[in-house]
Design a protein around this motif. Structure first.
Motif, PDB file in Angstrom:
ATOM      1  N   GLU A  22     -79.669 -39.203 -77.586  1.00 30.10           N
ATOM      2  CA  GLU A  22     -78.839 -38.015 -77.302  1.00 30.10           C
ATOM      3  C   GLU A  22     -79.699 -36.759 -77.486  1.00 30.10           C
ATOM      4  O   GLU A  22     -79.449 -35.956 -76.413  1.00 30.10           O
ATOM      5  CB  GLU A  22     -77.883 -38.076 -78.270  1.00 30.10           C
ATOM      6  N   ILE A  23     -80.401 -36.749 -78.516  1.00 29.92           N
ATOM      7  CA  ILE A  23     -81.340 -35.517 -78.458  1.00 29.92           C
ATOM      8  C   ILE A  23     -82.095 -35.287 -77.220  1.00 29.92           C
ATOM      9  O   ILE A  23     -82.328 -34.382 -76.563  1.00 29.92           O
ATOM     10  CB  ILE A  23     -82.221 -35.227 -79.805  1.00 29.92           C
ATOM     11  N   ARG A  39     -81.445 -36.581 -74.206  1.00 29.95           N
ATOM     12  CA  ARG A  39     -80.445 -36.154 -72.909  1.00 29.95           C
ATOM     13  C   ARG A  39     -80.289 -34.375 -73.150  1.00 29.95           C
ATOM     14  O   ARG A  39     -80.371 -33.791 -71.988  1.00 29.95           O
ATOM     15  CB  ARG A  39     -79.314 -36.862 -72.759  1.00 29.95           C
ATOM     16  N   TYR A  40     -80.068 -34.192 -74.458  1.00 24.64           N
ATOM     17  CA  TYR A  40     -79.765 -32.640 -74.450  1.00 24.64           C
ATOM     18  C   TYR A  40     -81.004 -31.871 -74.168  1.00 24.64           C
ATOM     19  O   TYR A  40     -80.911 -30.746 -73.704  1.00 24.64           O
ATOM     20  CB  TYR A  40     -79.538 -32.233 -76.120  1.00 24.64           C
ATOM     21  N   ARG A  90     -81.563 -31.907 -70.422  1.00 29.95           N
ATOM     22  CA  ARG A  90     -80.614 -30.861 -69.777  1.00 29.95           C
ATOM     23  C   ARG A  90     -80.997 -29.619 -69.734  1.00 29.95           C
ATOM     24  O   ARG A  90     -80.912 -28.669 -68.887  1.00 29.95           O
ATOM     25  CB  ARG A  90     -79.116 -31.130 -70.061  1.00 29.95           C
ATOM     26  N   GLN A  91     -81.592 -29.124 -71.077  1.00 30.75           N
ATOM     27  CA  GLN A  91     -81.922 -27.823 -71.325  1.00 30.75           C
ATOM     28  C   GLN A  91     -83.281 -27.419 -70.590  1.00 30.75           C
ATOM     29  O   GLN A  91     -83.364 -26.251 -70.102  1.00 30.75           O
ATOM     30  CB  GLN A  91     -82.331 -27.422 -72.848  1.00 30.75           C
ATOM     31  N   PHE A 133     -79.358 -31.647 -84.653  1.00 27.72           N
ATOM     32  CA  PHE A 133     -79.025 -30.708 -83.486  1.00 27.72           C
ATOM     33  C   PHE A 133     -79.319 -29.382 -83.932  1.00 27.72           C
ATOM     34  O   PHE A 133     -79.808 -28.618 -83.066  1.00 27.72           O
ATOM     35  CB  PHE A 133     -77.603 -30.905 -83.073  1.00 27.72           C
ATOM     36  N   ARG A 135     -82.068 -27.454 -81.568  1.00 28.18           N
ATOM     37  CA  ARG A 135     -81.830 -26.154 -80.849  1.00 28.18           C
ATOM     38  C   ARG A 135     -82.944 -25.180 -81.079  1.00 28.18           C
ATOM     39  O   ARG A 135     -83.491 -24.498 -80.080  1.00 28.18           O
ATOM     40  CB  ARG A 135     -80.579 -25.407 -81.342  1.00 28.18           C
ATOM     41  N   VAL A 189     -73.447 -26.356 -72.298  1.00 31.95           N
ATOM     42  CA  VAL A 189     -73.844 -27.146 -73.558  1.00 31.95           C
ATOM     43  C   VAL A 189     -72.288 -28.078 -73.666  1.00 31.95           C
ATOM     44  O   VAL A 189     -72.379 -29.122 -73.916  1.00 31.95           O
ATOM     45  CB  VAL A 189     -74.086 -26.452 -74.652  1.00 31.95           C
ATOM     46  N   TRP A 227     -72.339 -30.764 -71.405  1.00 34.39           N
ATOM     47  CA  TRP A 227     -72.985 -31.866 -71.729  1.00 34.39           C
ATOM     48  C   TRP A 227     -72.530 -32.677 -72.904  1.00 34.39           C
ATOM     49  O   TRP A 227     -72.796 -33.984 -72.841  1.00 34.39           O
ATOM     50  CB  TRP A 227     -74.329 -31.272 -72.119  1.00 34.39           C
ATOM     51  N   LEU A 228     -71.995 -31.808 -73.878  1.00 33.56           N
ATOM     52  CA  LEU A 228     -71.388 -32.558 -74.896  1.00 33.56           C
ATOM     53  C   LEU A 228     -70.231 -33.543 -74.383  1.00 33.56           C
ATOM     54  O   LEU A 228     -70.091 -34.498 -75.033  1.00 33.56           O
ATOM     55  CB  LEU A 228     -70.584 -31.684 -76.123  1.00 33.56           C
ATOM     56  N   GLU A 286     -71.585 -36.529 -73.089  1.00 34.32           N
ATOM     57  CA  GLU A 286     -71.968 -37.511 -74.246  1.00 34.32           C
ATOM     58  C   GLU A 286     -70.915 -38.175 -74.860  1.00 34.32           C
ATOM     59  O   GLU A 286     -70.896 -39.391 -75.122  1.00 34.32           O
ATOM     60  CB  GLU A 286     -72.700 -36.772 -75.228  1.00 34.32           C
TER      61      GLU A 286
END
Lengths: 220, 183
Positions: free
Chosen positions: B30-31, B33-34, B37-38, B75, B79, B117, B120-121, B124
């Motif tokens: 998940e991190i 994919r975050y 995306r960023q 998370f 960030r 964000v 994206w959340l 998920e």
């Protein structure tokens, strides 16, 4: 109303929320909502996801990116290697107690106090003992401790400075080191394991251990 | 890493290899994919994930399970790492004017806009739902297809699609709550 009839009305709330309930069923459901607090609460709960859901591109859901299968083991190997030798500065930025220093040419600063990223940034009162030093600082309360972002110039170029965060119980916890940049402005991200609520201040010490700058973290 | 008094025994600490592996299995993808995306870059995203877990490993003793879930803590680190990486690359895709200094021309360097964000959340969270719930929401709401068509394709009665939409939305709210997203 029988339990089955009530369940049918309750399950119709989803279609109602997304605007897909046939018109001939809508008025009966609205009449029921007028008299049923449980269903009103249910409708509020499921409707709360719609604003963000509306923006999802369904095509993205057809493909879920995954990291390469060996990434987990690479991380474990890197951690093992770290545990077996003196900690090294990573290629890029602050570790638990290493300050990152960015020398900014032209003096532009990319920070503003205020809410950032959902985490509030709190301006910190600082006092420099050396008149050459110009500094401002903000504190960012993270879950793992407080981060101090120090924006300053006038620390002697090439000299090493150490930063400690002072805790309420009298502890002084290292928050990293930086090298002075003279007249060039610099920004340091100083990470400390002291939680914001336990921190009373921070100090910048020169190589001889003398305090050259103080920050007050008692004010909230 | 001790657990707080009276707390049930916790998983092996992040400062153990077993604990690090468990944390990576639970939250690494998940991190990733975050970060993807960023940053929009696979290599950069992998580096971010590695850095997040190494920082967590180094700071294992400062993680307090009574204050934040492991996911929320990771998370918070992620960030910061993404900000660092964006700064390092000197890529500023998310230019946000600072309202308090209109003529300075400075940009804050930070992760993407909240809206991005949030989106994206939700993606998920949708991935955590049962496939039939996710499909009902995607087909009926996002693609706007008639229930009868979706039902015929899935081989279920039309009424089943209605209940899947309802329970799917409830499951989505729950998944978002678990991910720390306020209603």
């Amino acid at each position: 109303m029988t339990p089955d009839e009530h369940r049918a009305l309750r399950e119709a709330l989803g279609d109602y929320a997304i605007g897909r309930l046939p018109r001939d069923e809508t008025s009966a459901l609205q009449a029921h909502l007028d008299g049923c607090a449980d269903c009103r609460a249910e409708l509020a709960e499921i409707s709360s996801v719609l604003p963000a859901l509306r923006r999802v591109d369904p095509a993205r859901l057809d493909h879920t990116p995954f990291p390469p299968p060996d990434l987990g083991e690479r991380i474990v190997s890197a951690a093992r290697a770290e545990g077996a030798r003196p900690r090294q500065r990573p290629r890029w930025l602050p570790v638990a107690s290493a300050a990152a220093v960015a020398i900014l040419i032209g003096g532009a600063v990319g920070y503003a106090a205020g809410d950032y990223d959902g985490i509030p940034r709190e301006p910190v009162a600082v006092q420099a003992m050396d008149p050459a030093v110009q500094a401002t600082a903000v504190a960012i309360p993270h879950t793992w401790g407080v981060e101090i972002v120090l924006d300053a110039d006038g620390f002697r170029a090439g000299s090493t400075y150490r930063v400690v965060v002072e805790a309420d119980d009298g502890r002084e916890v290292g928050a990293g080191e930086f090298i002075g940049t003279g007249e060039n402005p610099m920004i340091c991200n100083l990470n400390s394991s002291v939680l914001r609520s336990d921190a009373s201040g921070f100090k910048v010490l020169d190589a001889a251990g003398a305090t050259v700058l103080r920050g007050d973290l008692t004010a909230t | 890493m001790g657990s707080p008094p009276g707390a049930p025994p916790t998983d092996p600490g992040l400062d153990t290899e077993a604990g690090l592996r468990a944390a990576y299995s639970a939250h690494g993808p998940e991190i990733y994919r975050y970060a993807l995306r960023q940053l929009g870059d696979d290599g950069g995203a992998q580096e971010v994930v590695q850095e997040v877990f190494l920082r967590a490993w180094r700071r294992a003793d400062s993680y307090d399970a009574s204050l934040a879930s492991l996911r929320v803590w990771l998370f918070a680190i992620a960030r910061n790492v993404v900000v660092d990486e964006i700064r390092r690359l000197n890529v500023r895709p998310w230019r946000r004017q600072l309202t308090d200094e209109p003529e300075s021309g400075r940009d804050s360097i930070g992760p993407a806009e909240d809206a991005l964000v949030d989106t994206w959340l939700v993606e998920e969270a949708l991935r955590r739902l049962r496939p039939e719930h996710r499909q009902a929401i995607v087909q009926a709401y996002l693609r706007g297809r008639p229930h009868a068509e979706i039902a015929a394709e899935a081989g279920v009665p039309v009424g089943t699609i209605r209940s899947r939409v309802f329970y799917g939305l409830k499951a989505l709210r729950l998944a978002m709550d678990e991910m720390g997203v306020e209603p």
